[in-house]
Each structure stands twice: as C-alpha cells, then as structure tokens.
Design an enzyme around this catalytic site. Structure first.
Site, PDB file in Angstrom:
ATOM      1  N   HIS A 130       0.839  -1.204   0.000  1.00  0.00           N
ATOM      2  CA  HIS A 130       0.000   0.000   0.000  1.00  0.00           C
ATOM      3  C   HIS A 130       0.873   1.253   0.000  1.00  0.00           C
ATOM      4  O   HIS A 130       0.605   2.208  -0.743  1.00  0.00           O
ATOM      5  CB  HIS A 130      -0.916  -0.025   1.221  1.00  0.00           C
ATOM      6  CG  HIS A 130      -1.661   1.246   1.462  1.00  0.00           C
ATOM      7  ND1 HIS A 130      -2.983   1.427   1.073  1.00  0.00           N
ATOM      8  CD2 HIS A 130      -1.288   2.413   2.062  1.00  0.00           C
ATOM      9  CE1 HIS A 130      -3.369   2.639   1.420  1.00  0.00           C
ATOM     10  NE2 HIS A 130      -2.362   3.264   2.025  1.00  0.00           N
ATOM     11  N   GLU A 131       1.912   1.269   0.828  1.00  0.00           N
ATOM     12  CA  GLU A 131       2.788   2.439   0.885  1.00  0.00           C
ATOM     13  C   GLU A 131       3.555   2.620  -0.422  1.00  0.00           C
ATOM     14  O   GLU A 131       3.753   3.747  -0.888  1.00  0.00           O
ATOM     15  CB  GLU A 131       3.753   2.319   2.064  1.00  0.00           C
ATOM     16  CG  GLU A 131       3.069   2.264   3.425  1.00  0.00           C
ATOM     17  CD  GLU A 131       2.101   3.419   3.639  1.00  0.00           C
ATOM     18  OE1 GLU A 131       2.372   4.528   3.138  1.00  0.00           O
ATOM     19  OE2 GLU A 131       1.065   3.210   4.296  1.00  0.00           O
ATOM     20  N   HIS A 134       1.440   4.387  -2.903  1.00  0.00           N
ATOM     21  CA  HIS A 134       1.483   5.842  -2.758  1.00  0.00           C
ATOM     22  C   HIS A 134       2.698   6.419  -3.477  1.00  0.00           C
ATOM     23  O   HIS A 134       2.612   7.476  -4.110  1.00  0.00           O
ATOM     24  CB  HIS A 134       1.537   6.223  -1.281  1.00  0.00           C
ATOM     25  CG  HIS A 134       0.214   6.187  -0.588  1.00  0.00           C
ATOM     26  ND1 HIS A 134      -0.914   6.814  -1.086  1.00  0.00           N
ATOM     27  CD2 HIS A 134      -0.168   5.609   0.582  1.00  0.00           C
ATOM     28  CE1 HIS A 134      -1.922   6.618  -0.254  1.00  0.00           C
ATOM     29  NE2 HIS A 134      -1.500   5.886   0.756  1.00  0.00           N
ATOM     30  N   GLU A 202      -6.519   7.016  -0.729  1.00  0.00           N
ATOM     31  CA  GLU A 202      -6.387   5.799   0.067  1.00  0.00           C
ATOM     32  C   GLU A 202      -7.026   4.612  -0.646  1.00  0.00           C
ATOM     33  O   GLU A 202      -6.464   3.517  -0.672  1.00  0.00           O
ATOM     34  CB  GLU A 202      -7.009   5.996   1.451  1.00  0.00           C
ATOM     35  CG  GLU A 202      -6.231   6.924   2.358  1.00  0.00           C
ATOM     36  CD  GLU A 202      -4.821   6.428   2.639  1.00  0.00           C
ATOM     37  OE1 GLU A 202      -4.612   5.192   2.685  1.00  0.00           O
ATOM     38  OE2 GLU A 202      -3.930   7.271   2.805  1.00  0.00           O
TER      39      GLU A 202
END
EC number: 3.4.24.-
Length: 321
Positions: A130-131, A134, A202
């Site tokens: 997930h990071e 980003h 998100e």
C-alpha cells in the site's frame, strides 16, 4: 493530474498563509506571509521527507541489519516496477506505516516496530505494498508538503493572538475580530485540505497495493488489525505532530472516532469491503486464504523472507506465494 493537484494544493496553502497574514498585519503582513509561504514551499519540496522521518526518529535499515524486511521491500518494489526506496523503522508499539519523498526516485517507506511485531508476514506485505502504491501514484509529495504546511498554518493560527491581538494595532484591518477569525479558520482550513486529498487516494492505494502484493485479503486483514489497535495503543509522536496523521495507512491519533465526513481517512470498514470485493475479481489468487489471526506474535522486529518464486517471471507473485 498529480502535478496539477500538488500545484493547486500549494496555491491554496499560499493563499491561506497570505489571508492569515492580512488578518494579522494588513497588506504588510500579507506580503510577509507570501514570502514565508514561498520559502516554506521550496523548503518543503526538498526537505519535508527528512522532517517527517526525523519527527518519528526513524532509523534507516539495510540488508545487513534487517535483511528479511529489506528483502521484502525490494521484492515488492520490483513487482511494482519501482526503484528501491530507502527503508526505515521507527519505534512505536502502535502498528502503522507511512511513505514519504518527492518522487519515486527519492522515496522512503517507514514501518513501526509494532507493525513488524504484531502482524503476520502477509499482512506486513499488504501494508508495505500500500505504501509503495502511494510512491508509484506520486502521492508522497502531496502528503509530505501538506503535513509540513498544515502544521505551520495551524501554528500560525494558534500564535495569531500574540502577533496581532493588540486592539490598537493599526496594521490589523479587522482588529481583534480578525485575529480570532485567523485563530479559528486557519487550522480548520488546513485540516480540511488534509481530508480532501486523503480520502480518494487511500482507496486507490489500497487497490494498487493489493495488486502489488498479490492478494487483497492480506491488506484487508491488516487494516482491520491496525484500526483496532490504533484506538488502544497510543502513538505519542503522532499526537505531538497531528498534521502528519493523513500520511499513515490508518489514522494514528487515539481520538479518531469521527464519521466519514470529517475523518482524515476513509472508513476502515468501507476499505475492507472494497478489498474483499476486489478479491473476488482476483484469479487465480482470489482463493488464497486470508492470513491466520491466531499466528503467534513475533518477538523480533524482522519479517520472514519473501520466498518469492522466480520460476515464471511473467506471472505476478505475492511475496509469500
């Protein structure tokens, strides 16, 4: 689109700075605020990532001192087609993680010791994927600059009384009322900006992160665990730096019980539901079971090696496939 969003964010933050300066010191205060905002924008572009990492006393790790976690980030980065970011660990019992950096070539990902100790390897992979999403979506520049400027704007609003609270100050066109407006509106506006840029990114990072790690259920399970623990385990550094809350995968502030409208993050249940729906679309990996919740908590800060199979380079593999 991300460059345009960043430019609009910087323009709004600059205008907000100027507005507070005008309320405090008239045209002179507005011009001083403009110069300060321009300097902070430039400084934030180059240094905001270092400031955030420093605020959480994150320490960089490498293949020598944390080989398993480092290898996992390397494999996930390769799966995403990203350059290897710098990898950090910060001391906090609360499981959480964030990414920072002005572009994928100058990115960093950070995980808490609580994340590595309390979550399963699959869940850690989902969080770090997930990071990395980003980073790939170039959200990190927006997030780090927002954290820096929002904190500065809130501070300026909090100190407005001391700089412009004199009722006889002729430079303040609106007098004491103007100062009160600055004290209330500036921090609120900064918070609204953080909320505005946080919500849709998100969901996008959740989806891309699930693709990177190979299984949406890993991330879904991690979100459920982190959300529950974040309410019970305080992150003292985050409480001292609330302007950085939107950078984390789950809001780290202990008082985060607001509804969807005023939250810095989308509702966790909605995110988990979206990931479960995505898992139904995954083939053949949709049948992969979610990580076991009764696995013993690891006592070390490392994550087991990925065990990524290299047999078919064209087939997407999760780090524990």
């Amino acid at each position: 689109m991300n460059m345009m969003r960043t430019a609009m964010l910087l323009a709004f933050m600059t205008a907000l700075f100027m507005g507070v300066g005008f309320l405090i010191g008239g045209k002179g205060g507005m011009m001083i605020a403009l110069l300060i905002a321009a300097g902070m924008n430039l400084f934030s572009y180059w240094n905001s990532d270092k400031m955030v990492l420093s605020a959480y006393r994150a320490r960089e790790i490498d293949e020598a001192n944390a080989p398993e976690f480092f290898h996992m980030i390397r494999d996930l980065s390769q799966n995403a087609g990203l350059p290897m970011p710098k990898v950090y660990i910060y001391d906090s019992p609360q499981p959480n993680a964030f990414a920072t950096g002005r572009n994928p070539e100058n990115a960093a990902v950070a995980a808490s010791t609580g994340l590595l100790e309390r979550l399963t390897p699959e869940e850690v992979a989902g969080v770090m994927a997930h990071e990395l999403a980003h980073v790939q979506n170039r959200d990190t520049l927006t997030m780090t600059i927002t954290a820096t400027l929002a904190g500065a704007i809130s501070m300026l609003g909090n100190f407005a009384f001391f700089f412009g609270g004199n009722r006889e100050n002729n430079n303040n066109p609106l007098g004491f009322i103007g100062v009160l407006v600055a004290m209330i509106v500036a921090p609120l506006a900064a918070m609204l900006v953080q909320m505005a840029i946080s919500r849709t990114r998100e969901y996008s990072a959740d989806r891309r992160g699930a693709e990177i790690c190979g299984n949406p259920l890993w991330l879904a399970s991690a979100l459920q665990k982190i959300s529950g623990m974040a309410q019970q385990i305080h992150n003292d550094d985050a409480e001292r730096n609330p302007a950085t809350a939107h950078m984390f995968i789950i809001n780290p502030l202990s008082g985060e019980r607001m509804d969807n409208l005023f939250s810095t993050h989308p509702n966790t249940e909605n995110r988990v539901a979206a990931l479960h729906a995505m898992a139904q679309e995954f083939s053949p990996r949709a049948s992969t079971p979610p990580p076991s919740g009764d696995r013993p908590v690891r006592k070390s800060g490392s994550v087991p090696t990925t065990g990524w199979r290299r047999g078919n380079e064209n087939e997407r593999k999760g780090p524990w496939s």
